[in-house]
Design an enzyme around this catalytic site. Structure first.
Site, PDB file in Angstrom:
ATOM      1  N   CYS A   1      -5.248  -4.417   0.334  1.00 59.99           N
ATOM      2  CA  CYS A   1      -4.813  -5.770  -0.037  1.00 59.99           C
ATOM      3  C   CYS A   1      -3.302  -5.843  -0.111  1.00 59.99           C
ATOM      4  CB  CYS A   1      -5.331  -6.143  -1.419  1.00 59.99           C
ATOM      5  SG  CYS A   1      -7.101  -6.199  -1.521  1.00 59.99           S
TER       6      CYS A   1
HETATM    7  P1  XMP Z   1     -11.217  -1.208  -1.616  1.00 58.19           P
HETATM    8  O1  XMP Z   1     -10.180  -0.833  -2.601  1.00 58.19           O
HETATM    9  O2  XMP Z   1     -12.592  -0.714  -1.990  1.00 58.19           O
HETATM   10  O3  XMP Z   1     -11.282  -2.812  -1.674  1.00 58.19           O
HETATM   11  O4  XMP Z   1     -10.850  -0.814  -0.225  1.00 58.19           O
HETATM   12  C1  XMP Z   1     -12.220  -3.570  -0.967  1.00 58.19           C
HETATM   13  C2  XMP Z   1     -12.093  -5.028  -1.374  1.00 58.19           C
HETATM   14  O5  XMP Z   1     -10.825  -5.554  -0.969  1.00 58.19           O
HETATM   15  C3  XMP Z   1     -10.945  -6.984  -0.825  1.00 58.19           C
HETATM   16  N1  XMP Z   1     -10.336  -7.348   0.460  1.00 58.19           N
HETATM   17  C4  XMP Z   1      -9.090  -7.866   0.562  1.00 58.19           C
HETATM   18  N2  XMP Z   1      -8.209  -8.234  -0.388  1.00 58.19           N
HETATM   19  N3  XMP Z   1      -6.682  -8.852   1.317  1.00 58.19           N
HETATM   20  C5  XMP Z   1      -6.985  -8.739  -0.002  1.00 58.19           C
HETATM   21  O6  XMP Z   1      -6.156  -9.083  -0.853  1.00 58.19           O
HETATM   22  C6  XMP Z   1      -7.528  -8.522   2.324  1.00 58.19           C
HETATM   23  O7  XMP Z   1      -7.198  -8.613   3.498  1.00 58.19           O
HETATM   24  C7  XMP Z   1      -8.798  -8.008   1.919  1.00 58.19           C
HETATM   25  N4  XMP Z   1      -9.888  -7.590   2.626  1.00 58.19           N
HETATM   26  C8  XMP Z   1     -10.803  -7.188   1.689  1.00 58.19           C
HETATM   27  C9  XMP Z   1     -12.425  -7.319  -0.891  1.00 58.19           C
HETATM   28  O8  XMP Z   1     -12.686  -7.872  -2.169  1.00 58.19           O
HETATM   29  C10 XMP Z   1     -13.088  -5.960  -0.712  1.00 58.19           C
HETATM   30  O9  XMP Z   1     -14.375  -5.887  -1.269  1.00 58.19           O
END
Ligand code: XMP
Length: 322
Positions: free
Chosen positions: A181
Site C-alpha cells: 500500500c
Molecule cells: P498485505 O500486507 O497482506 O495486505 O500484503 C493486503 C491488503 O492490502 C490492501 N490492498 C491495498 N491497499 N493500495 C492500498 O492502499 C493498494 O493498491 C492495495 N491493494 C491491496 C487490501 O486490503 C489487501 O487485502
C-alpha cells in the site's frame, strides 16, 4: 485537532499466561463468519489479481480457510472461476467473490450468487462511503439473507457502526497498512490496523458483526495479536504471494532465482491491466520469491497460531480474547 497514540503490531507483545493445555492438538483455531460459514483456519486470502483466483480459493477451501475471488476482470471470467471452485468443492463449503459498489456491481452480484457464491465481498479502498451504503442496501433488498455480505475497508469505530447498520455481516478493517500500500504516502490517511481492530472490536462483539483484520500481517505472531485484539479472521496478501496457487507468470532472473509479481490493486501496473488507465496511485508492484505450495505456508501459519494460543493458555479464539 485530536492527536491520539496508536499502537501497531510491532509495538505490542502479548504477555504469556498460565496454561494447562497439554498438547497443541487441544487448541481449536477455528472461526465463524456466521452460522453457515465456519472455518477450521481463520485465514482469508485477499481479493487481489496476484493472489486469489480459482486455484487459491480451491486449495484454501479444502484446508478449511477461505479465498476471495478478485473482481478485476469481466463478469464471465469471475463467474467461470466461481464455477470451477463450486464443482471441485463439497456443496457445503463456502465460496467467496468480490464485487465493487459502482457500475455493474449488481449484475456481477446476481451472476455470482446464481453461480453458487455464498459470500460477497464489497471490496473498495474507502468503504466508509455513501456508495457503500447504497450498494449494501440494494443487495440486501434483492437477496435478503441469501448471501453473507462482507464489506470494507474501514478504519474507525464510526465506520464499523455505519457499515454494520447498513447491513454488512462482516467488515474488513485496515486502511493503508498493507505491504504493497502507498495510500498513506499518497493521501496522508490511514490508521494502524491493530489500533483500528482494537477500537472496533467492542462494537463487533456487541453487534455480532464479524471483524476481519486486513493488511500488514507479516507472520503468525501478528495474527495472534490481531485475534487477541478482537479480530475474528485475518486477511492476508503478501503472506501467500509467491505460492504455487497464485496467478501470474514465474519469472527467472539471470542468476536462476524464480519470482512472481505481487502488487497492490491501486498500483500503476494493476490499474493499467484492469482499467487501461491510471488514477490516484496508492499501491506498488513487487517481485516476490517463489515459496512452494499454499498448503505448506498455511500449515506453518496454523502451527504458529496454535503455539501463540498456547502461550496465552487459550484453547480457542474466545478464550484468547477474554
Ligand atoms: P498485505 O500486507 O497482506 O495486505 O500484503 C493486503 C491488503 O492490502 C490492501 N490492498 C491495498 N491497499 N493500495 C492500498 O492502499 C493498494 O493498491 C492495495 N491493494 C491491496 C487490501 O486490503 C489487501 O487485502
Amino acid at each position: 485537532m485530536n492527536i491520539n497514540e496508536c499502537l501497531s503490531y510491532d509495538d505490542v507483545l502479548l504477555t504469556p499466561q498460565y496454561s494447562n493445555i497439554k498438547s497443541r492438538s487441544e487448541i481449536n483455531i477455528g472461526a465463524a463468519l456466521d452460522q453457515n460459514h465456519n472455518f477450521a483456519i481463520p485465514i482469508i486470502s485477499a481479493p487481489m489479481d496476484t493472489v486469489t483466483e480459482a486455484s487459491m480459493a480451491l486449495k484454501l477451501g479444502k484446508m478449511g480457510a477461505l479465498g476471495i475471488l478478485h473482481r478485476y476482470n469481466k463478469i464471465e471470467q469471475q463467474l467461470e472461476m466461481a464455477r470451477e471452485v463450486r464443482k471441485n468443492l463439497p456443496e457445503d463449503l463456502p465460496i467467496a467473490a468480490a464485487i465493487g459498489i459502482t457500475g455493474d456491481y449488481m449484475e456481477r452480484a446476481t451472476e455470482l450468487i446464481n453461480g453458487g457464491v455464498t459470500i460477497l465481498c464489497l471490496d473498495v479502498a474507502h468503504g466508509h462511503h455513501v456508495l457503500m451504503k447504497n450498494a449494501l442496501s440494494s443487495i440486501k433488498d434483492r437477496f435478503a439473507d441469501k448471501v453473507h455480505l462482507m464489506a470494507g475497508n474501514i478504519a474507525t469505530k464510526q465506520g464499523f457502526k455505519d457499515l454494520a447498520a447498513w447491513g454488512a455481516n462482516s467488515i474488513r478493517i485496515g486502511i493503508g497498512g498493507g505491504s504493497i500500500c502507498s495510500t498513506r504516502i499518497q493521501t496522508g490517511h490511514g490508521v494502524s490496523t491493530l489500533q483500528s481492530v482494537f477500537e472496533c472490536a467492542k462494537i463487533s462483539k456487541a453487534s455480532g458483526v464479524k471483524l476481519i483484520a486486513d493488511g500488514g500481517i507479516k507472520n503468525s505472531g501478528d495474527m495472534v495479536k490481531a485475534i487477541a485484539a478482537g479480530a475474528d479472521m485475518i486477511m492476508v496478501g503478501s503472506l501467500l504471494a509467491g505460492t504455487t496457487e497464485t496467478p501470474g507468470e514465474v519469472i527467472k532472473n539471470k542468476d536462476g532465482h524464480t519470482y512472481k509479481v505481487y502488487r497492490g490493486m491501486a498500483s500503476k501496473e494493476a490499474q493499467m491491466k484492469w482499467r487501461g488507465k491510471t488514477s490516484s496511485l496508492e499501491g506498488i508492484s513487487a517481485f516476490v520469491p517463489l515459496r512452494g505450495s499454499v498448503s505448506q505456508v498455511v500449515n506453518e501459519l496454523s502451527v504458529g497460531l496454535r503455539s501463540g494460543f498456547s502461550y496465552s493458555g487459550a484453547r480457542n479464539i474466545f478464550e484468547l480474547q477474554s
